[in-house]
Design a protein around this motif. Structure first.
Motif, short mmCIF file in Angstrom:
data_model
loop_
_atom_site.label_atom_id
_atom_site.label_comp_id
_atom_site.label_asym_id
_atom_site.label_seq_id
_atom_site.Cartn_x
_atom_site.Cartn_y
_atom_site.Cartn_z
N GLY A 100 -42.27 33.98 9.22
CA GLY A 100 -41.33 34.99 8.72
C GLY A 100 -39.90 34.53 8.70
N ASN A 101 -39.65 33.25 8.98
CA ASN A 101 -38.27 32.79 8.99
C ASN A 101 -37.86 32.09 7.70
OD1 ASN A 101 -36.52 33.12 11.54
ND2 ASN A 101 -38.59 32.86 12.31
N GLY A 102 -38.69 32.17 6.67
CA GLY A 102 -38.33 31.59 5.39
C GLY A 102 -39.32 30.56 4.88
N GLN A 103 -40.38 30.29 5.68
CA GLN A 103 -41.37 29.31 5.24
C GLN A 103 -41.99 29.71 3.91
OE1 GLN A 103 -41.13 30.69 8.26
NE2 GLN A 103 -42.04 29.42 9.86
N ARG A 104 -42.31 31.01 3.78
CA ARG A 104 -42.98 31.47 2.57
C ARG A 104 -42.12 31.22 1.34
NH1 ARG A 104 -46.24 36.30 4.48
NH2 ARG A 104 -47.97 35.17 5.37
N SER A 105 -40.82 31.54 1.46
CA SER A 105 -39.94 31.37 0.32
C SER A 105 -39.76 29.89 0.00
CB SER A 105 -38.57 32.00 0.59
OG SER A 105 -38.70 33.41 0.61
N LEU A 106 -39.65 29.07 1.04
CA LEU A 106 -39.52 27.63 0.82
C LEU A 106 -40.73 27.11 0.06
CD1 LEU A 106 -37.91 25.06 1.39
CD2 LEU A 106 -39.08 24.85 3.58
N ALA A 107 -41.92 27.53 0.51
CA ALA A 107 -43.14 27.10 -0.16
C ALA A 107 -43.19 27.63 -1.60
CB ALA A 107 -44.36 27.57 0.62
N ALA A 108 -42.75 28.88 -1.78
CA ALA A 108 -42.81 29.48 -3.12
C ALA A 108 -41.86 28.75 -4.07
CB ALA A 108 -42.46 30.96 -3.06
N VAL A 109 -40.68 28.38 -3.58
CA VAL A 109 -39.73 27.66 -4.42
C VAL A 109 -40.33 26.33 -4.86
CG1 VAL A 109 -37.55 26.39 -4.36
CG2 VAL A 109 -37.64 28.74 -3.54
N LEU A 110 -40.94 25.61 -3.91
CA LEU A 110 -41.48 24.29 -4.23
C LEU A 110 -42.82 24.39 -4.95
CD1 LEU A 110 -40.46 22.35 -1.02
CD2 LEU A 110 -39.47 22.17 -3.30
N SER A 111 -43.40 25.58 -5.03
CA SER A 111 -44.64 25.77 -5.79
C SER A 111 -44.37 26.25 -7.20
CB SER A 111 -45.54 26.81 -5.11
OG SER A 111 -45.84 26.42 -3.81
N GLY A 112 -43.11 26.49 -7.52
CA GLY A 112 -42.79 26.96 -8.86
C GLY A 112 -43.03 28.44 -9.06
#
Lengths: 522, 313
Positions: free
Chosen positions: A310-322
């Motif tokens: 919940g500290n931003g991992q999901r968004s980081l992954a989403a950005v790099l997944s397009g």
């Protein structure tokens, strides 16, 4: 000491608090619990060990009444210490008998306050008011006695994971629990938080509570528990006092086959593959913000990112997944601008992705194994002829992948939902690695897998690294990170720390960084 | 013609409150269902059935309040069907709800035809009269507006604080809000998720039935086909508009009532220059705009439309 007459409850012969006799539970063809016997004494901390799927959670869900056992009995001591049968299948009756449970996925509603969560179900339903003042006083006393500090009027949704866990424990204690079951309580905690929890549990046990501590981490079980029980394939295979058993013996009991940890060769990092600078994602409902994230992943290295969920991992992954376009900032892939226009262009540009939730984002369960193997590449020309899929070619390709990566399935034309978690993940990794990506995003690649599958996934990731791929590994498992990564950065509230070299990263240091107590590695 | 003049007419506000009343009943009913995690798309049909049974009872000689009670009971029956399908059986709440609407509407029309085969024009009843409280008329401003309303309108508005109290101040309300947010949390505290959801659906559906009965027993004095005319769907939108909060939903219902009363007067004022359908469309158009603006920030009950089956892995 509350009960001086009881003597030291940890000695042998302490009064029994809980007894399970021959508990058996089936889910369809799967035998989840096979005639399991279990005892718990007053003041004892019992470690319940086993791999994922060994039946630990099922057994405790039966004890707590979420499931009903197919056969077997549960006996719980009443307030005078006499064992009485607990009719199964009702959490209400389990609570009344003095059994409390801290669920792995907390049984909390985000829209309630702490005090509402604790008092829920403790008052007569049809009463035109809530007895708040009394409840608040009792809860305060409980908090003072146990040190389980939480803001009583805060909404659950605003609490950290550690605080939510304390609410779960308070809920059980407020109900007068004498048996406390904790299901994988440390999975979501930093090492420091886990130590604090262990202290709390020792304190509760010294007051006469019996604790069942579910885990698959051997070290913490041996450090905390008095006695250990190992489950494997639903059966109890080992039971021992914690000071008379070694870690190796327990590991052997948990897994019935030898598992060879992959060897990690010295890396040869090369040029920068992916570079992010000043990447920002604003907060939105259901989206974790990213704040000024900078990182560079090199060829031939595994760059690890640690952090509490919940500290931003999901968004980081989403950005790099397009799948998420950042509000600002730059990302470069091997020196050129990050491909726009969605995931397909990423695949074309040599980016491989292993998504966090393999059931929701990794495979389509209702589609066949070969369709899932081809899912990222169907729009490429090589997969088509005259606008139609080259079925034969795709099926042959899937068969090759399944053979090469040891994906166990009845055939490539069965639905992917038939695959076990480990085989599903192997299939995802197979289709990604087959394209020899220059950059690989691996989000929680081994979550929920058994030890054998974990070793296999680790081996594949290290192979890709040896081949020269740059790998970004997002994981909550610090042991995994220390085992695989060349450099480790910590993400906290959307900010990514500067990376630590592998040698400089210790569990303790990472733990402090994960809670933001040490701002940066420098 | 000054359009603002309309807003100062007592008659306009009387109409606005009257139009809002069935919406308040329906919206509170739907809100209760959804707070417990059950979407009830049967509302349109339940309102139709309530309108018909309430009216029929009075037509056959029962007194007005008995008609209201029967309409509530009809809502309860249809709600129990929706509840059984969606709660213990865990079927799709969309499909079950639309099925209930189709079933209830057509059964109602059928029953009307069977019971009154010879009626050419809808038989009339003596509906609820406006309240007769002279002191109320004397209150400046709002007094004459309220004095033009019937007892059912007062009941609807009184239910709002009752429901707020129930949801936020009582153990039962706490339990209902929890089963709509995370049923496992409720079960882990020893509550019966299915019983709570069923209770909410039954009570909510009964309110919908009363909302329908308001149309035949108070707003009009007879039963017509198509008389509910999409009010049920408006209620579903109002629940979202109000962010699942009864007080805000009441505000939404009043707003819609005001739009609707306004467009009728606007038609008269403007005359035939603009086709009247444009005016009929206005309140719906404005509702959509309001809904879009408000619901972007809405946080809906997290377990809405998620069946809860015990012991399932």
């Amino acid at each position: 000491m509350i009960e001086p007459s009881g003597g030291d409850a940890r000695e042998g012969g302490a009064s029994p608090l809980l007894r399970l006799e021959g508990v058996t539970k089936r889910f369809g063809a799967l035998l989840a619990n096979d005639a399991v016997d279990l005892d718990l004494a007053q003041g004892e901390i019992l470690g319940l060990l086993g791999e994922n799927g060994a039946g630990k959670t099922t057994l405790m869900n039966i004890l707590f009444g979420h499931y009903a056992a197919d056969s077997g009995r549960i006996l719980v001591a009443d307030r005078r210490g006499r064992l009485r049968p607990l009719p199964g299948g009702s959490p209400g009756r389990a609570l009344a008998a003095g059994v409390g449970m801290v669920h792995q996925h907390f049984a909390l509603a985000a829209n309630l306050s702490v005090i509402e969560s604790v008092t829920l179900g403790t008052e007569p339903l049809f009463r035109p008011w809530q007895g708040r003042r009394d409840a608040r006083r009792r809860l305060r006393t409980l908090v003072d006695e146990t040190g389980l500090d939480v803001p009583l009027d805060a909404a659950i949704g605003a609490l950290s994971v550690g605080e939510r866990q304390r609410v779960e424990i308070l809920k059980a204690l407020y109900r007068g629990a004498r048996v406390l079951v904790l299901d994988e309580p440390t999975a979501v905690l930093t090492p420091q938080q886990a130590e604090r929890l262990a202290d709390t549990l020792r304190g509760l046990a010294s007051r006469g509570l019996g604790v069942v501590f579910i885990s698959h981490k051997l070290d913490e079980v041996l450090a905390l528990c008095d006695r250990v029980v190992v489950l494997r394939h639903g059966q109890k295979v080992r039971e021992a006092a914690a000071d008379r058993v070694t870690k190796a013996e327990l590991a052997e009991a948990m897994v019935d086959r030898p598992v060879q940890a992959p060897t990690r060769l010295r890396g040869q990092p090369g040029a920068v593959v992916v570079e992010m600078s000043a990447v920002r994602v604003g907060a939105a409902p259901g989206r974790e913000p990213l704040d000024d994230v900078r990182l560079s992943v090199l060829e031939g290295e595994i760059f690890g990112v640690a952090g509490i969920a919940g500290n931003g991992q999901r968004s980081l992954a989403a950005v790099l997944s397009g799948t998420l376009v950042p509000d600002s900032g730059q990302i470069r892939l091997r020196g050129v601008a990050w491909p726009k226009g969605g995931p397909l262009n990423l695949t074309r540009a040599g980016v491989g992705r292993v998504p966090e939730d393999r059931h929701a984002e990794g495979v389509v369960g209702a589609m066949t194994v070969w369709e899932n193997a081809a899912i990222e590449t169907v729009r490429l020309r090589a997969s088509q002829r005259l606008g139609l899929l080259r079925r034969r070619h795709l099926i042959d390709d899937a068969e090759r992948l399944v053979r090469l990566h040891d994906v166990r399935c009845r055939g490539v034309d069965v639905p992917a939902s038939e695959l076990s978690g480990g085989n599903m993940q192997k299939l995802i990794l197979a289709r990604v690695l087959d394209r020899e990506p220059r950059f690989l995003l691996a989000a929680q690649p081994t979550r929920g897998l058994d030890i054998g599958a974990v070793a296999e996934i680790h081996r594949r990731l290290l192979e890709a690294r040896a081949r020269g791929a740059g790998i970004l590994l997002l994981t909550e498992d610090l042991d995994e990170l220390l085992q695989l990564a060349d450099r480790i950065a910590v993400i906290h509230r959307g900010r990514l720390s500067r990376p630590l070299a592998r040698e400089a990263a210790t569990l303790r240091r990472l733990g402090l960084m994960m809670t933001g107590q040490v701002a940066d590695a420098a | 013609m000054d359009l603002l003049d309309i807003l100062l007419q007592t008659g306009f506000w009387v109409a606005a409150f009257r139009i809002a009343t069935p919406l308040v009943f329906g919206t509170l009913g739907e809100l209760l269902c959804e707070r417990a995690g059950v979407l009830n798309l049967g509302i349109e049909g339940i309102m139709t059935a309530g309108a018909m049974t309430g009216w029929l009872a009075v037509h056959m000689g029962a007194d007005l309040w008995t008609g209201v009670a029967l309409a509530a009971f009809t809502g309860l029956l249809l709600g129990s069907l929706h509840g059984v399908l969606t709660i213990p059986l865990g079927l799709s709440q969309h499909v079950a709800g639309i099925g209930i609407t189709l079933l209830a509407t057509s059964t109602t029309y059928f029953a009307y035809r069977v019971i009154l085969p010879d009626a050419t024009s809808p038989p009339r009843i003596a509906p609820f009269p406006p309240v007769d409280w002279p002191w109320l008329k004397a209150v400046p401003g709002i007094g004459p507006v309220l004095a033009g309303q019937t007892a059912l309108t007062f009941l609807a508005f009184a239910l709002v604080p009752v429901l707020v109290w129930l949801l936020y101040r009582t153990p039962l309300g706490l339990a209902v809000r929890t089963v709509g947010e995370n049923p496992i949390a409720a079960e882990a505290q020893g509550l019966h998720v299915h019983a709570l959801r069923m209770g909410a659906v039954l009570a909510g559906s009964a309110l919908m039935g009363v909302g329908g009965a308001f149309l035949t027993l108070s707003a009009f004095n007879a039963f017509f086909f198509e008389m509910v005319n999409g009010r049920g769907w408006i209620c579903i939108a109002l629940v979202v508009f109000g962010g699942w909060n009864p007080a805000k939903a009441l505000l939404g219902a009043l707003l819609f009532g005001a739009f609707d009363a306004f467009q009728v007067r606007l038609q008269q004022a403007v005359g035939g220059a603009i086709p009247y359908q444009v005016f009929l469309m206005l309140p719906y158009l404005l509702s959509i705009v309001a809904l879009v603006l408000v619901s972007r920030r809405a946080s809906y009950p997290q377990a809405l439309m998620r069946p809860f089956i015990r012991g399932r892995r």
